[in-house]
Design an enzyme around this catalytic site. Structure first.
Site, PDB file in Angstrom:
ATOM      1  N   TYR A 192      17.640  58.803 -13.781  1.00  0.00           N
ATOM      2  CA  TYR A 192      16.185  58.624 -13.951  1.00  0.00           C
ATOM      3  C   TYR A 192      15.684  59.878 -14.671  1.00  0.00           C
ATOM      4  O   TYR A 192      15.862  60.992 -14.168  1.00  0.00           O
ATOM      5  CB  TYR A 192      15.499  58.517 -12.589  1.00  0.00           C
ATOM      6  CG  TYR A 192      15.725  57.210 -11.863  1.00  0.00           C
ATOM      7  CD1 TYR A 192      16.824  57.016 -11.030  1.00  0.00           C
ATOM      8  CD2 TYR A 192      14.825  56.144 -12.004  1.00  0.00           C
ATOM      9  CE1 TYR A 192      17.034  55.821 -10.356  1.00  0.00           C
ATOM     10  CE2 TYR A 192      15.019  54.939 -11.325  1.00  0.00           C
ATOM     11  CZ  TYR A 192      16.127  54.801 -10.510  1.00  0.00           C
ATOM     12  OH  TYR A 192      16.324  53.592  -9.851  1.00  0.00           O
ATOM     13  N   LYS A 200      12.613  48.138  -6.343  1.00  0.00           N
ATOM     14  CA  LYS A 200      12.165  47.527  -5.093  1.00  0.00           C
ATOM     15  C   LYS A 200      11.743  46.062  -5.244  1.00  0.00           C
ATOM     16  O   LYS A 200      11.445  45.412  -4.254  1.00  0.00           O
ATOM     17  CB  LYS A 200      10.978  48.328  -4.522  1.00  0.00           C
ATOM     18  CG  LYS A 200      11.363  49.717  -4.052  1.00  0.00           C
ATOM     19  CD  LYS A 200      12.341  49.664  -2.898  1.00  0.00           C
ATOM     20  CE  LYS A 200      13.085  50.978  -2.735  1.00  0.00           C
ATOM     21  NZ  LYS A 200      14.444  50.788  -2.240  1.00  0.00           N
ATOM     22  N   TYR A 260      15.093  54.821  -1.069  1.00  0.00           N
ATOM     23  CA  TYR A 260      15.846  54.201  -2.167  1.00  0.00           C
ATOM     24  C   TYR A 260      16.922  53.244  -1.633  1.00  0.00           C
ATOM     25  O   TYR A 260      17.065  52.124  -2.126  1.00  0.00           O
ATOM     26  CB  TYR A 260      16.495  55.273  -3.049  1.00  0.00           C
ATOM     27  CG  TYR A 260      16.927  54.738  -4.401  1.00  0.00           C
ATOM     28  CD1 TYR A 260      18.188  54.169  -4.567  1.00  0.00           C
ATOM     29  CD2 TYR A 260      16.082  54.764  -5.500  1.00  0.00           C
ATOM     30  CE1 TYR A 260      18.589  53.648  -5.785  1.00  0.00           C
ATOM     31  CE2 TYR A 260      16.475  54.251  -6.736  1.00  0.00           C
ATOM     32  CZ  TYR A 260      17.729  53.695  -6.867  1.00  0.00           C
ATOM     33  OH  TYR A 260      18.117  53.163  -8.072  1.00  0.00           O
TER      34      TYR A 260
HETATM   35  P1  FAS Z   1      10.972  35.181  -9.562  1.00  0.00           P
HETATM   36  O1  FAS Z   1       9.803  35.367 -10.491  1.00  0.00           O
HETATM   37  O2  FAS Z   1      12.279  35.791  -9.891  1.00  0.00           O
HETATM   38  O3  FAS Z   1      11.256  33.615  -9.374  1.00  0.00           O
HETATM   39  C1  FAS Z   1      10.185  32.688  -9.249  1.00  0.00           C
HETATM   40  C2  FAS Z   1      10.683  31.342  -9.744  1.00  0.00           C
HETATM   41  O4  FAS Z   1       9.635  30.386  -9.547  1.00  0.00           O
HETATM   42  C3  FAS Z   1      10.994  31.357 -11.238  1.00  0.00           C
HETATM   43  O5  FAS Z   1      12.288  30.836 -11.453  1.00  0.00           O
HETATM   44  C4  FAS Z   1       9.919  30.478 -11.846  1.00  0.00           C
HETATM   45  O6  FAS Z   1      10.394  29.724 -12.944  1.00  0.00           O
HETATM   46  C5  FAS Z   1       9.551  29.566 -10.687  1.00  0.00           C
HETATM   47  N1  FAS Z   1       8.192  29.031 -10.747  1.00  0.00           N
HETATM   48  C6  FAS Z   1       7.071  29.666 -11.150  1.00  0.00           C
HETATM   49  N2  FAS Z   1       6.007  28.849 -11.042  1.00  0.00           N
HETATM   50  C7  FAS Z   1       6.475  27.657 -10.557  1.00  0.00           C
HETATM   51  C8  FAS Z   1       5.866  26.422 -10.233  1.00  0.00           C
HETATM   52  N3  FAS Z   1       4.560  26.227 -10.394  1.00  0.00           N
HETATM   53  N4  FAS Z   1       6.656  25.421  -9.766  1.00  0.00           N
HETATM   54  C9  FAS Z   1       7.992  25.612  -9.600  1.00  0.00           C
HETATM   55  N5  FAS Z   1       8.630  26.771  -9.880  1.00  0.00           N
HETATM   56  C10 FAS Z   1       7.866  27.776 -10.368  1.00  0.00           C
HETATM   57  N6  FAS Z   1      12.927  44.277 -10.066  1.00  0.00           N
HETATM   58  C11 FAS Z   1      13.763  45.315  -9.907  1.00  0.00           C
HETATM   59  O7  FAS Z   1      14.058  45.664  -8.763  1.00  0.00           O
HETATM   60  N7  FAS Z   1      14.272  45.982 -11.007  1.00  0.00           N
HETATM   61  C12 FAS Z   1      13.960  45.597 -12.295  1.00  0.00           C
HETATM   62  O8  FAS Z   1      14.418  46.204 -13.261  1.00  0.00           O
HETATM   63  C13 FAS Z   1      13.104  44.510 -12.498  1.00  0.00           C
HETATM   64  N8  FAS Z   1      12.776  44.084 -13.768  1.00  0.00           N
HETATM   65  C14 FAS Z   1      11.897  43.025 -13.922  1.00  0.00           C
HETATM   66  C15 FAS Z   1      11.523  42.557 -15.211  1.00  0.00           C
HETATM   67  C16 FAS Z   1      10.618  41.493 -15.351  1.00  0.00           C
HETATM   68  C17 FAS Z   1      10.220  41.007 -16.747  1.00  0.00           C
HETATM   69  C18 FAS Z   1      10.075  40.874 -14.212  1.00  0.00           C
HETATM   70  C19 FAS Z   1       9.082  39.732 -14.354  1.00  0.00           C
HETATM   71  C20 FAS Z   1      10.443  41.318 -12.940  1.00  0.00           C
HETATM   72  C21 FAS Z   1      11.357  42.394 -12.786  1.00  0.00           C
HETATM   73  N9  FAS Z   1      11.757  42.848 -11.522  1.00  0.00           N
HETATM   74  C22 FAS Z   1      12.604  43.884 -11.342  1.00  0.00           C
HETATM   75  C23 FAS Z   1      11.272  42.221 -10.357  1.00  0.00           C
HETATM   76  C24 FAS Z   1      12.101  40.998 -10.146  1.00  0.00           C
HETATM   77  O9  FAS Z   1      13.446  41.352  -9.997  1.00  0.00           O
HETATM   78  C25 FAS Z   1      11.512  40.281  -8.984  1.00  0.00           C
HETATM   79  O10 FAS Z   1      11.214  41.158  -7.918  1.00  0.00           O
HETATM   80  C26 FAS Z   1      12.386  39.157  -8.491  1.00  0.00           C
HETATM   81  O11 FAS Z   1      12.668  38.317  -9.571  1.00  0.00           O
HETATM   82  C27 FAS Z   1      11.637  38.451  -7.367  1.00  0.00           C
HETATM   83  O12 FAS Z   1      12.230  37.248  -7.169  1.00  0.00           O
HETATM   84  P2  FAS Z   1      11.334  35.958  -6.826  1.00  0.00           P
HETATM   85  O13 FAS Z   1      10.340  36.326  -5.778  1.00  0.00           O
HETATM   86  O14 FAS Z   1      12.314  34.878  -6.576  1.00  0.00           O
HETATM   87  O15 FAS Z   1      10.475  35.661  -8.136  1.00  0.00           O
HETATM   88  C1  PHB Z   2      18.398  48.035 -13.656  1.00  0.00           C
HETATM   89  O1  PHB Z   2      19.615  48.299 -13.641  1.00  0.00           O
HETATM   90  O2  PHB Z   2      17.914  47.080 -14.285  1.00  0.00           O
HETATM   91  C2  PHB Z   2      17.468  48.921 -12.865  1.00  0.00           C
HETATM   92  C3  PHB Z   2      18.004  49.860 -12.004  1.00  0.00           C
HETATM   93  C4  PHB Z   2      17.144  50.676 -11.277  1.00  0.00           C
HETATM   94  C5  PHB Z   2      15.774  50.534 -11.443  1.00  0.00           C
HETATM   95  C6  PHB Z   2      15.243  49.569 -12.309  1.00  0.00           C
HETATM   96  C7  PHB Z   2      16.093  48.751 -13.025  1.00  0.00           C
HETATM   97  O3  PHB Z   2      14.942  51.346 -10.749  1.00  0.00           O
END
Ligand code: FAS
Ligand code: PHB
Length: 389
Positions: free
Chosen positions: A200, A296, A384
């Site tokens: 980081y 997280k 963490y």
């Molecule tokens: P999700 O958003 O993963 O899943 C929700 C599902 O519901 C999707 O498949 C969607 O298509 C579906 N859905 C939506 N509306 C609907 C409807 N009306 N009807 C039916 N289905 C529907 N977290 C990290 O810890 N590290 C990261 O680097 C990281 N990067 C991310 C980058 C992006 C662009 C995003 C958006 C999130 C990121 N996150 C990251 C957070 C991510 O990992 C989420 O915390 C995780 O996907 C949460 O999972 P769900 O709660 O299942 O939500």
């Molecule tokens: C990743 O590997 O995508 C990653 C790891 C640690 C983070 C965020 C993203 O805090």
């Protein structure tokens, strides 16, 4: 159709809840807006807390994770061309596991399909009805076919842009939000990671993160303006900027290569309260969002699922309402701690457009304190690797 629990959303939250319920003979139907391939095409989280690893083992979907996941006993933090290590193993007697969210989701789909789990894809116009009654139902469309599922409970696992949170009347929910004035430009490259642990990096040019998925698949991020688009960044420009933001000892050995995925994620902190409305329960991104700095997002979705799974078990196995009545308060207590850690770490590591020289001195002073203080490192390490459920 009738089932015990309708789960809206076939991402990690919805699939993990469905699989856990299945292990106790509790029926569910998962409704997913997209296709399975689309869901698996999203590149997101990379670090699993100890609690999520245990939950995946409890769900019986950790075989590949145990083979391919990479335990990490610590992480590097860098600033001013120097780096120090926070030793999770020494400070918490625990570790995290690096294993991509895509693989977690793939394993969950495989388990649901093997168990004959009911998952409907390409659903549209999902509407939750009578959530406040003890006989809710969900209507939706697949193509021109209008459908209805009667159920006991609805789990809103449909992410930040889903319909579940909106089902709770606006005057009955309170939303808390912080939008960060920057995004993360992330790339995936078939190159060996620059180090065996994550880095980081706080730098005058902005935050950077060196992560990975396996020994020959690296995941890198640089903080970028919200106005940037992925196509604004050539691979060459990305690598050159990453090298400027990490200590020269790592920049000199960084193996670059073509990006196989490039995307920009905006950063926000968001919580909605309550996470329950009658027989509707929100899980994961449907209820809260964190900046990815503290890794997280996925991990806090997991603790929601743990609480809701056990609450529903309590209802069906012991005929007790105690778990479902306590769900929102219990889940939010941990959510807010994850929000705090993610906000703290984001504030410490990023360059803010309105930051003054004094603010930057405060960041360096806190990094120097974190570097020197076992107590400060203990606090960071405990957050963490994951606070207890
Ligand atoms: P999700 O958003 O993963 O899943 C929700 C599902 O519901 C999707 O498949 C969607 O298509 C579906 N859905 C939506 N509306 C609907 C409807 N009306 N009807 C039916 N289905 C529907 N977290 C990290 O810890 N590290 C990261 O680097 C990281 N990067 C991310 C980058 C992006 C662009 C995003 C958006 C999130 C990121 N996150 C990251 C957070 C991510 O990992 C989420 O915390 C995780 O996907 C949460 O999972 P769900 O709660 O299942 O939500
Ligand atoms: C990743 O590997 O995508 C990653 C790891 C640690 C983070 C965020 C993203 O805090």
């Amino acid at each position: 159709m009738k089932t015990q629990t309708v789960i809206i959303g076939g991402g990690p939250s919805g699939l993990l809840l469905s699989q856990l319920l299945h292990t106790r003979g509790i029926d569910s139907i998962v409704l997913e807006r997209k296709t399975k391939d689309y869901v698996l095409g999203r590149i997101r989280a990379g670090v699993l807390e100890r609690g999520l690893v245990s939950l995946l083992r409890e769900a019986g979907v950790a075989d590949r994770l145990d083979k391919e996941g990479m335990p990490h006993d610590g992480t590097l933090i860098s600033y001013n061309d120097t780096a120090f290590r926070v030793d999770f193993a020494k400070l918490t007697n625990s570790h995290v596991v690096v294993y991509g969210q895509t693989e977690v989701t793939r394993d969950l789909y495989a388990a649901r399909e093997k168990a004959g789990g009911q998952i409907e894809f390409n659903v549209e116009d999902v509407v939750i009805h009578d959530a406040e009654s003890d006989a809710p139902y969900v209507t939706y469309r697949v193509g021109d076919d209008a459908r209805r599922i009667d159920c006991d409970f609805v789990a809103g696992c449909d992410g930040f842009h889903g319909v579940s949170r909106q089902t709770i009347p606006a005057d009955k929910r309170q939303e808390f939000e912080k939008i960060y004035p920057f995004g993360w430009l992330g790339i995936l490259s078939k190159t060996p990671p620059v180090d065996h642990e994550l880095i980081y990096a706080n730098s005058p040019r902005g935050f950077a993160l060196c992560s990975m998925r396996n020994e020959n698949l690296s995941r890198y991020y640089v903080q970028c303006p919200l106005t940037d688009k992925p196509e604004d960044w050539s691979d060459e420009a990305f690598w050159a900027e990453l090298k400027r933001r990490i200590p020269s000892e790592y920049a000199d050995k960084l193996v670059t290569g073509p990006s196989i995925e490039k995307s920009i994620a905006p950063l926000r902190s968001f919580v909605t309260e309550p996470m329950r409305w009658g027989r509707l329960f929100l899980c994961g991104d449907a209820a809260h969002i964190v900046p990815p700095t503290g890794a997280k997002g996925l991990n806090t979705a997991a603790s929601d699922v743990h609480y809701l799974y056990n609450a529903l078990r309590d209802f069906y196995e012991n005929n007790s309402q105690a778990g479902i009545d306590a769900y929102s308060e219990k889940a939010l207590a941990r959510v807010w701690k994850a929000e705090r850690f993610s906000w703290w770490f984001s504030s410490l590591m990023h360059r803010y457009p309105d930051q003054t020289e004094f603010d930057q001195k405060m960041q360096v002073a806190e990094l120097e304190f974190l570097r020197a203080s076992p107590a400060a490192q203990q606090a960071m390490a405990e957050n963490y690797v994951g606070l207890p459920y």
